[in-house]
Design a protein around this motif. Sequence first.
Motif, PDB file in Angstrom:
ATOM      1  N   ARG A   1      25.834 -54.503  -2.314  1.00 41.70           N
ATOM      2  CA  ARG A   1      26.148 -53.136  -2.717  1.00 41.70           C
ATOM      3  C   ARG A   1      25.038 -52.092  -2.569  1.00 41.70           C
ATOM      4  N   VAL A   2      23.989 -52.705  -3.132  1.00 42.80           N
ATOM      5  CA  VAL A   2      22.668 -51.607  -2.895  1.00 42.80           C
ATOM      6  C   VAL A   2      22.336 -51.625  -1.484  1.00 42.80           C
ATOM      7  N   ALA A   3      22.380 -52.884  -0.939  1.00 45.96           N
ATOM      8  CA  ALA A   3      21.796 -52.765   0.340  1.00 45.96           C
ATOM      9  C   ALA A   3      22.710 -51.909   1.338  1.00 45.96           C
TER      10      ALA A   3
ATOM     11  N   GLU B   1      -0.668 -52.135   6.624  1.00 44.81           N
ATOM     12  CA  GLU B   1      -0.837 -52.449   7.979  1.00 44.81           C
ATOM     13  C   GLU B   1      -0.132 -53.492   8.500  1.00 44.81           C
ATOM     14  N   VAL B   2       0.815 -54.106   7.791  1.00 47.67           N
ATOM     15  CA  VAL B   2       1.573 -55.246   8.076  1.00 47.67           C
ATOM     16  C   VAL B   2       3.111 -55.174   7.519  1.00 47.67           C
ATOM     17  N   PRO B   3       3.886 -55.742   8.229  1.00 48.04           N
ATOM     18  CA  PRO B   3       5.277 -55.692   7.682  1.00 48.04           C
ATOM     19  C   PRO B   3       5.573 -55.695   5.915  1.00 48.04           C
ATOM     20  N   LEU B   4       6.239 -54.795   5.385  1.00 44.00           N
ATOM     21  CA  LEU B   4       6.440 -54.659   4.163  1.00 44.00           C
ATOM     22  C   LEU B   4       7.960 -54.652   3.829  1.00 44.00           C
ATOM     23  N   GLY B   5       8.374 -55.063   2.585  1.00 45.83           N
ATOM     24  CA  GLY B   5       9.801 -55.150   2.480  1.00 45.83           C
ATOM     25  C   GLY B   5       9.897 -55.253   0.738  1.00 45.83           C
ATOM     26  N   ALA B   6      11.138 -55.563   0.320  1.00 48.17           N
ATOM     27  CA  ALA B   6      11.355 -55.942  -1.260  1.00 48.17           C
ATOM     28  C   ALA B   6      12.200 -56.809  -1.429  1.00 48.17           C
ATOM     29  N   PHE B   7      12.028 -57.375  -2.620  1.00 49.94           N
ATOM     30  CA  PHE B   7      13.091 -58.469  -3.044  1.00 49.94           C
ATOM     31  C   PHE B   7      14.366 -57.527  -3.754  1.00 49.94           C
ATOM     32  N   LEU B   8      15.516 -57.952  -3.451  1.00 44.89           N
ATOM     33  CA  LEU B   8      16.859 -57.207  -4.159  1.00 44.89           C
ATOM     34  C   LEU B   8      17.766 -58.299  -4.795  1.00 44.89           C
ATOM     35  N   SER B   9      17.752 -58.380  -5.926  1.00 44.86           N
ATOM     36  CA  SER B   9      18.546 -59.343  -6.759  1.00 44.86           C
ATOM     37  C   SER B   9      19.556 -58.705  -6.776  1.00 44.86           C
ATOM     38  N   GLY B  10      19.932 -57.303  -7.064  1.00 46.59           N
ATOM     39  CA  GLY B  10      20.982 -56.651  -7.415  1.00 46.59           C
ATOM     40  C   GLY B  10      20.954 -56.355  -8.876  1.00 46.59           C
TER      41      GLY B  10
ATOM     42  N   VAL C   1      14.250 -50.643  -4.730  1.00 44.62           N
ATOM     43  CA  VAL C   1      14.522 -50.588  -3.369  1.00 44.62           C
ATOM     44  C   VAL C   1      14.984 -49.063  -3.139  1.00 44.62           C
ATOM     45  N   ALA C   2      15.887 -48.532  -4.017  1.00 47.25           N
ATOM     46  CA  ALA C   2      16.443 -47.099  -3.919  1.00 47.25           C
ATOM     47  C   ALA C   2      15.353 -46.070  -3.778  1.00 47.25           C
TER      48      ALA C   2
ATOM     49  N   LEU D   1       7.705 -55.699  -2.538  1.00 42.48           N
ATOM     50  CA  LEU D   1       7.613 -55.013  -3.758  1.00 42.48           C
ATOM     51  C   LEU D   1       8.781 -55.819  -4.449  1.00 42.48           C
ATOM     52  N   SER D   2       8.379 -55.928  -5.837  1.00 41.47           N
ATOM     53  CA  SER D   2       9.337 -56.710  -7.062  1.00 41.47           C
ATOM     54  C   SER D   2       9.752 -55.838  -8.102  1.00 41.47           C
ATOM     55  N   GLY D   3      10.636 -55.942  -8.853  1.00 39.99           N
ATOM     56  CA  GLY D   3      10.952 -55.272  -9.978  1.00 39.99           C
ATOM     57  C   GLY D   3      10.595 -55.761 -11.191  1.00 39.99           C
ATOM     58  N   ASP D   4       9.565 -56.790 -11.160  1.00 43.19           N
ATOM     59  CA  ASP D   4       9.125 -57.366 -12.237  1.00 43.19           C
ATOM     60  C   ASP D   4       8.617 -56.289 -13.261  1.00 43.19           C
ATOM     61  N   GLY D   5       8.551 -56.414 -14.776  1.00 41.15           N
ATOM     62  CA  GLY D   5       8.023 -55.785 -15.682  1.00 41.15           C
ATOM     63  C   GLY D   5       8.888 -54.628 -16.322  1.00 41.15           C
ATOM     64  N   GLY D   6      10.272 -54.509 -15.571  1.00 39.60           N
ATOM     65  CA  GLY D   6      11.056 -53.527 -16.319  1.00 39.60           C
ATOM     66  C   GLY D   6      11.648 -53.961 -17.654  1.00 39.60           C
ATOM     67  N   ASP D   7      11.919 -55.023 -17.879  1.00 34.47           N
ATOM     68  CA  ASP D   7      12.551 -55.655 -18.914  1.00 34.47           C
ATOM     69  C   ASP D   7      11.479 -55.588 -20.267  1.00 34.47           C
ATOM     70  N   GLU D   8      10.177 -55.693 -19.891  1.00 37.74           N
ATOM     71  CA  GLU D   8       9.292 -56.027 -20.945  1.00 37.74           C
ATOM     72  C   GLU D   8       8.872 -54.249 -21.295  1.00 37.74           C
ATOM     73  N   ASN D   9       8.803 -53.510 -20.416  1.00 35.82           N
ATOM     74  CA  ASN D   9       8.457 -52.133 -20.493  1.00 35.82           C
ATOM     75  C   ASN D   9       9.474 -51.403 -21.578  1.00 35.82           C
ATOM     76  N   LEU D  10      10.820 -51.541 -20.947  1.00 35.46           N
ATOM     77  CA  LEU D  10      11.862 -50.743 -21.466  1.00 35.46           C
ATOM     78  C   LEU D  10      13.021 -51.699 -22.063  1.00 35.46           C
TER      79      LEU D  10
END
Length: 642
Positions: A306-308, A258-267, A275-276, A362-371
């Motif tokens: 580019r992604v943005a 119920e508050v503003p929401l966004g994402a980190f985008l490092s590329g 983000v996609a 929202l962040s993308g943390d965890g992808g490296d350890e998982n995959l």
Amino acid sequence: MCGLTALFDLRDRRPVDQVLLARMTRRLAHRGPDGEGLHCEPGVGLGHRRLAIIDLAGGTQPLANEDGRVWVAYNGEIYNFAELMAELEALGHRFRTRCDTEVIVHAWEAWGERCVERFRGMFAFALWDGRTQTLFLARDRLGIKPLFYAALADGWLAVASELKALALHPALPRTLDPRAVESYFAYGYVPEPHTIHEGVLKLPPGHTLTVRRGRPLPAPAPYWDVPFVPHGPMDEAEAAAELVERIREAVRIRLVAEVPLGAFLSGGVDSSTVVATMAGLVDGPVNTCSISFGDPAFNEAAYAARVAERYRTDHRVRQVDPDDFDLVDRLVEVYDEPYADSSAMPTYRVCELARERVTVALSGDGGDENLAGYRRYRWHVYEERLRARLPLALRRPLFGLLGRIYPKMDWAPKVLRAKATLESLARDAVEGYFHSVSVLGDPLRARLWSEGFRRALGGFRAVEVLEAHAARAPVRSPLSLVQYLDLKTYLVGDILTKVDRASMAHALEVRVPLLDHELVAWISGLPESLKLRGREGKYLLKRAMEPLLPREILYRPKMGFAVPLARWFRGPLRRRVREAVLGEVMADAGIFDMDFLRRLVEQHQAGLRDHSAALWSLLMFEGFLRRQAGAAAVPPARGRTG
């Protein structure tokens, strides 16, 4: 996101020191600027600072059940709370709010200690049941949210979201744990469950602690582990499609706010994936933010742009000063314990930027350890193939000798920097991986210590942390084993600690969809060939995201946040590092061989060797000691190089 505290009398029902509890709670105001609450009764007190995200009007904590006998102070988000609420209402429970906090007290009434098995999210909480005189502590499966506790000599148990709140308790032990110091200089952080102080602990991820008055404090009990249970037959296309759907679901359930929401985008691949996915789930543009560096070697801003542009996000970029070392002292305060990941500085800045527009990111943390995204996984698999060809009894003397005589050539092309590989091949699998992830290797650490501190260690070696996890691991294959080790150590002790403290310093909630425990469990069971194929880490994720992201995003070399430590310590921080590392605070600690520290500083500043990682670790440790002693910080001497 929030902060919590608790005091519990292990012996009797003595009155709670409410002034102390309030001080401890207010020390966490940065985690929850929207409200404060206390609940006290004989022998127990709970404190809470609130960052309002859901049910802004009705989510005040500590929160009780209908009869006021069960209370909870909670930090986190339970994403399946609506489904659990409906299930609990069907069982006869009545809710006064529409927030996830109230689900916890009713879930405890319905399912007891096993309630945590029903929660999908990130959480740490302290729950008091007055009917059974029980204090129940719990932490989420991956350790996204922190929880510290200590059984004190005065018979009280103290609990808090951060060590700085516990530190206000006059009975908290201040003695340094020698094992934690050794581990810090090996890993760059103090691994769970220990803290830098003897007798003060972190509740491990995926564990609970049930404390009953008059009984000895038990060991934490595990309730979840990464399963690594193989799936049935699944072809690549099928697996890619299911991965996309599972990520989509993990992102979707994290968009409730119920508050503003966004994402980190490092590329990078992971944040771009999040983000996609978000862009396909929300109405209107996604709020995204990133930071840029002046040095193109570390600058991913163009890829983020580019992604943005592709997803028409509302994107903000801020360039970080390449000499942004004013944060050095701030980091010491933020992290409480010695913490040596220098990427905490740009992480702090990107959280600061995000909080200007949003309350949840929202962040993308965890992808490296998982995959299997880290390069070190690939090298470990290669090394294990070589280890398999020769027995350890032969490898240890042969490669040990070659490693000792081969020169350390930090300046040379990577193909010629074979010393670390030779040293690693002289070890078994866990020792070899430890060698590859150590901030300061065994030979260097051994020379750090004074004779007195070496005796205090009593033979403890930091590699024992990994060996203990390896002994409990549900897998033995080289790749899955080191992924498991990272999920238990590096992910929680470094990555998640970095993001939690940096974000909470700005009252920003960070959600991590790639660490949804159901997604993590499913990924763990995929064939290793879908994670690491040849030289390509995160193979399946990249293939799955090809329709949604440009190839130059998916298949470019991995980059990360970095700061120019080597240059700083020879230039603008030359005097600062010399005075800190070689000063009275470090000498008086009795831990270090000061002659060896002097050699490190002089070799680095003369340009003979790159000791930047060691010097940064020492600088952060000195800052911790100085803050603990209440001494003034060494001035940064901006602009001075003498």
